[in-house]
Scaffold this active site. Structure first.
Site, PDB file in Angstrom:
ATOM      1  N   ARG A  23       0.828  -1.224   0.000  1.00 43.19           N
ATOM      2  CA  ARG A  23       0.000   0.000   0.000  1.00 43.19           C
ATOM      3  C   ARG A  23       0.856   1.265   0.000  1.00 43.19           C
ATOM      4  O   ARG A  23       0.473   2.284   0.587  1.00 43.19           O
ATOM      5  CB  ARG A  23      -0.969   0.007   1.188  1.00 43.19           C
ATOM      6  N   ARG A  27      -2.675   7.225   1.193  1.00 46.64           N
ATOM      7  CA  ARG A  27      -3.093   8.409   1.945  1.00 46.64           C
ATOM      8  C   ARG A  27      -2.085   8.955   2.941  1.00 46.64           C
ATOM      9  O   ARG A  27      -2.291  10.032   3.483  1.00 46.64           O
ATOM     10  CB  ARG A  27      -4.420   8.124   2.649  1.00 46.64           C
ATOM     11  N   ARG A  36      -5.504  12.837  -5.619  1.00 50.84           N
ATOM     12  CA  ARG A  36      -6.774  12.193  -5.250  1.00 50.84           C
ATOM     13  C   ARG A  36      -7.914  13.202  -5.100  1.00 50.84           C
ATOM     14  O   ARG A  36      -9.071  12.867  -5.353  1.00 50.84           O
ATOM     15  CB  ARG A  36      -6.537  11.410  -3.958  1.00 50.84           C
ATOM     16  N   ASP A  72      -7.100  -1.440  -7.242  1.00 54.29           N
ATOM     17  CA  ASP A  72      -7.592  -2.094  -6.024  1.00 54.29           C
ATOM     18  C   ASP A  72      -7.958  -3.525  -6.371  1.00 54.29           C
ATOM     19  O   ASP A  72      -8.345  -3.814  -7.519  1.00 54.29           O
ATOM     20  CB  ASP A  72      -8.804  -1.363  -5.455  1.00 54.29           C
ATOM     21  N   TYR A 149     -15.669 -10.092   0.232  1.00 55.71           N
ATOM     22  CA  TYR A 149     -16.254  -8.782  -0.068  1.00 55.71           C
ATOM     23  C   TYR A 149     -17.564  -8.920  -0.835  1.00 55.71           C
ATOM     24  O   TYR A 149     -18.534  -8.205  -0.573  1.00 55.71           O
ATOM     25  CB  TYR A 149     -15.262  -7.914  -0.855  1.00 55.71           C
TER      26      TYR A 149
HETATM   27  O1  CP3 Z   1      -0.151  -1.079  -2.686  1.00 47.35           O
HETATM   28  C1  CP3 Z   1      -0.397  -0.066  -3.369  1.00 47.35           C
HETATM   29  O2  CP3 Z   1       0.075   1.045  -3.139  1.00 47.35           O
HETATM   30  C2  CP3 Z   1      -1.238  -0.242  -4.618  1.00 47.35           C
HETATM   31  C3  CP3 Z   1      -2.624   0.062  -4.479  1.00 47.35           C
HETATM   32  C4  CP3 Z   1      -3.540  -0.828  -3.646  1.00 47.35           C
HETATM   33  C5  CP3 Z   1      -4.721  -0.293  -3.068  1.00 47.35           C
HETATM   34  N1  CP3 Z   1      -5.427  -1.327  -2.529  1.00 47.35           N
HETATM   35  C6  CP3 Z   1      -5.117   1.123  -3.083  1.00 47.35           C
HETATM   36  C7  CP3 Z   1      -6.154   1.617  -2.169  1.00 47.35           C
HETATM   37  C8  CP3 Z   1      -3.520  -2.186  -3.385  1.00 47.35           C
HETATM   38  C9  CP3 Z   1      -2.472  -3.226  -3.723  1.00 47.35           C
HETATM   39  C10 CP3 Z   1      -4.728  -2.503  -2.681  1.00 47.35           C
HETATM   40  C11 CP3 Z   1      -5.109  -3.859  -2.264  1.00 47.35           C
HETATM   41  C12 CP3 Z   1      -6.277  -4.053  -1.402  1.00 47.35           C
HETATM   42  N2  CP3 Z   1      -7.484  -3.411  -1.439  1.00 47.35           N
HETATM   43  C13 CP3 Z   1      -6.368  -5.067  -0.426  1.00 47.35           C
HETATM   44  C14 CP3 Z   1      -5.289  -6.077  -0.138  1.00 47.35           C
HETATM   45  C15 CP3 Z   1      -4.190  -5.526   0.691  1.00 47.35           C
HETATM   46  C16 CP3 Z   1      -4.539  -5.356   2.139  1.00 47.35           C
HETATM   47  O3  CP3 Z   1      -4.404  -4.231   2.631  1.00 47.35           O
HETATM   48  O4  CP3 Z   1      -4.887  -6.359   2.779  1.00 47.35           O
HETATM   49  C17 CP3 Z   1      -7.627  -4.978   0.176  1.00 47.35           C
HETATM   50  C18 CP3 Z   1      -8.180  -5.838   1.290  1.00 47.35           C
HETATM   51  C19 CP3 Z   1      -8.343  -3.920  -0.485  1.00 47.35           C
HETATM   52  C20 CP3 Z   1      -9.744  -3.482  -0.248  1.00 47.35           C
HETATM   53  C21 CP3 Z   1      -9.829  -2.058   0.159  1.00 47.35           C
HETATM   54  N3  CP3 Z   1      -9.501  -0.979  -0.626  1.00 47.35           N
HETATM   55  C22 CP3 Z   1     -10.305  -1.564   1.393  1.00 47.35           C
HETATM   56  C23 CP3 Z   1     -10.775  -2.428   2.557  1.00 47.35           C
HETATM   57  C24 CP3 Z   1     -10.246  -0.164   1.346  1.00 47.35           C
HETATM   58  C25 CP3 Z   1     -10.724   0.832   2.384  1.00 47.35           C
HETATM   59  C26 CP3 Z   1      -9.815   0.885   3.533  1.00 47.35           C
HETATM   60  C27 CP3 Z   1      -8.529   1.617   3.189  1.00 47.35           C
HETATM   61  O5  CP3 Z   1      -7.449   1.038   3.388  1.00 47.35           O
HETATM   62  O6  CP3 Z   1      -8.653   2.729   2.725  1.00 47.35           O
HETATM   63  C28 CP3 Z   1      -9.691   0.186   0.077  1.00 47.35           C
HETATM   64  C29 CP3 Z   1      -9.407   1.558  -0.422  1.00 47.35           C
HETATM   65  C30 CP3 Z   1      -8.054   1.844  -0.993  1.00 47.35           C
HETATM   66  N4  CP3 Z   1      -7.326   1.006  -1.798  1.00 47.35           N
HETATM   67  C31 CP3 Z   1      -7.326   3.055  -0.835  1.00 47.35           C
HETATM   68  C32 CP3 Z   1      -6.149   2.920  -1.576  1.00 47.35           C
HETATM   69  C33 CP3 Z   1      -5.060   3.952  -1.783  1.00 47.35           C
HETATM   70  C34 CP3 Z   1      -7.804   4.301  -0.077  1.00 47.35           C
HETATM   71  C35 CP3 Z   1      -8.747   5.020  -0.975  1.00 47.35           C
HETATM   72  C36 CP3 Z   1      -8.744   6.503  -0.829  1.00 47.35           C
HETATM   73  O7  CP3 Z   1      -7.877   7.193  -1.418  1.00 47.35           O
HETATM   74  O8  CP3 Z   1      -9.676   7.012  -0.190  1.00 47.35           O
END
Ligand code: CP3
Length: 345
Positions: A23, A27, A36, A72, A149
């Site tokens: 990740r 943010r 964003r 994502d 999900y």
């Molecule tokens: O790693 C990276 O930088 C690449 C981008 C990436 C995102 N999500 C961007 C994101 C990757 C590889 C993911 C994977 C992801 N998404 C997973 C597996 C990794 C893990 O953390 O276990 C999961 C479970 C998700 C599902 C997901 N996406 C959730 C539960 C959420 C909300 C909670 C949170 O962490 O914000 C997201 C949103 C998300 N995915 C954001 C980002 C940058 C935040 C969105 C925003 O800008 O508001």
């Protein structure tokens, strides 16, 4: 080209231990917020130029050894036919959760170039813009994690509805998982064809399963994905990350992955005892330990480097994703310290 990350994946010698952060685009970076603020999260994922820009931010700012595609794990599920929204507080929401056969029948396996073309376009832009500076990692969710999900309709505390389907309607569960698996195979193949130089499969919630249930309801689908990729002559390294997966490690080893990602709950030397020289390891500092003061963080990094000494190859990472509260300078110090402390000779 900085090949350090790919060499460690393959178990070849490296001059220092490569590092990236799960990740890493996100943010905690003010530069991310700037981009964003012009889009919703899903719009950003679907705008290749902007998605490529935020992918490269941590390469420029932190000096990591790999870039990971900004997208994502849930993005392909939307194209399977499950309407998706991201809410500021609740996170991802599937508006029509899949809980019965009628729901399953609404889903189809998308053609990645036709329906997820923005992801492939982002990868092509990134390969051009990175120009060999660091390799690009593509990714997907693992079928079990993706299914949670779809079935729950979003994030979950105890995975009640997912486990209910597993235990009370295993035929429906298997059909759903197989459809997600078919989608994921095509999606990852297309990412590799577009230029992804490694592929990571995120199984974020695998750790909620008993080992016997992981054996029946989760790992067979991961194995099928990796076998299909290898059969299709996808030669890029494949990383499998089962979060909270210490009790699942010997099964994860049979997934066929080239690298296993580990969370912080199992020391890497313990992991080496299980996996031997068959795979490289990725991990595994507690993401919140990025808040440690410098001398203590260095000690922890050194400890993890020492624990990884017997591994076939080691890619330094966090044990799960970085969180928004981490000051970027701490993340920057972490990357610099891993490089400095692991430099050979
Ligand atoms: O790693 C990276 O930088 C690449 C981008 C990436 C995102 N999500 C961007 C994101 C990757 C590889 C993911 C994977 C992801 N998404 C997973 C597996 C990794 C893990 O953390 O276990 C999961 C479970 C998700 C599902 C997901 N996406 C959730 C539960 C959420 C909300 C909670 C949170 O962490 O914000 C997201 C949103 C998300 N995915 C954001 C980002 C940058 C935040 C969105 C925003 O800008 O508001």
């Amino acid at each position: 080209m900085n090949e350090t990350f790919l060499k460690a994946c393959r178990g070849e010698k490296t001059e220092y231990t490569p590092v990236w952060l799960m990740r890493q685009a996100g943010r905690y970076l003010p530069e991310y917020h700037t981009v964003r603020s012009k889009y919703t999260f899903l719009e950003l994922c679907k705008t290749p130029e902007a998605a490529a820009e935020v992918t490269i931010q941590p390469v420029d700012i932190l000096g990591v050894d790999a870039a990971i595609l900004f997208s994502d794990i849930l993005v392909p599920l939307e194209k399977m036919g499950a309407p998706l929204e991201f809410h500021e507080k609740r996170g991802p929401v599937f508006l029509e959760p899949i809980r019965d056969r009628a729901g399953l029948e609404k889903l189809h396996v998308p053609d990645p170039e036709a329906e997820l073309g923005y992801v492939m376009e982002t990868i092509r832009i990134l390969r051009r813009e990175l120009a060999g500076r660091v390799p690009l990692i593509g990714f997907s969710g693992a079928p079990f994690t993706l299914a949670t999900y779809l079935i729950e309709g979003g994030s979950s505390k105890n995975y009640f509805l997912t486990k209910k389907m597993m235990y009370t309607d295993p035929v429906l569960y298997a059909e759903l998982l197989n459809k997600i698996t078919d989608c994921t195979i095509e999606y990852l193949k297309a990412q590799a064809a577009a230029g992804a130089q490694a592929l990571q499969i995120f199984d974020s919630w695998a750790g909620v399963l008993a080992p016997r249930d992981f054996a029946e309801f989760a790992i067979p689908y991961v194995k099928r994905i990796i076998a299909a990729l290898k059969a299709a002559e996808v030669t890029v390294p494949i990383i499998y990350f089962a979060n909270n997966g210490a009790t699942l490690l010997s099964q994860s080893l049979e997934s066929g992955a080239d690298v296993l990602g580990l969370d912080w709950r199992l020391p890497l030397d313990e992991a080496v005892k299980v996996v031997g020289q068959r795979v490289s390891l990725q991990g595994n500092m507690d993401p919140i330990a990025l808040l440690l003061p410098p001398a203590k963080m260095e000690r922890l990094i050194q400890d993890i480097l020492d624990q990884a000494k017997g591994a076939r190859g080691h890619i330094f990472n966090l044990g799960h994703g970085i969180v928004p509260e981490i000051p970027p300078e701490q993340a920057k110090f972490f990357v610099e310290a891993v490089h400095r402390l692991s430099k050979k000779g």
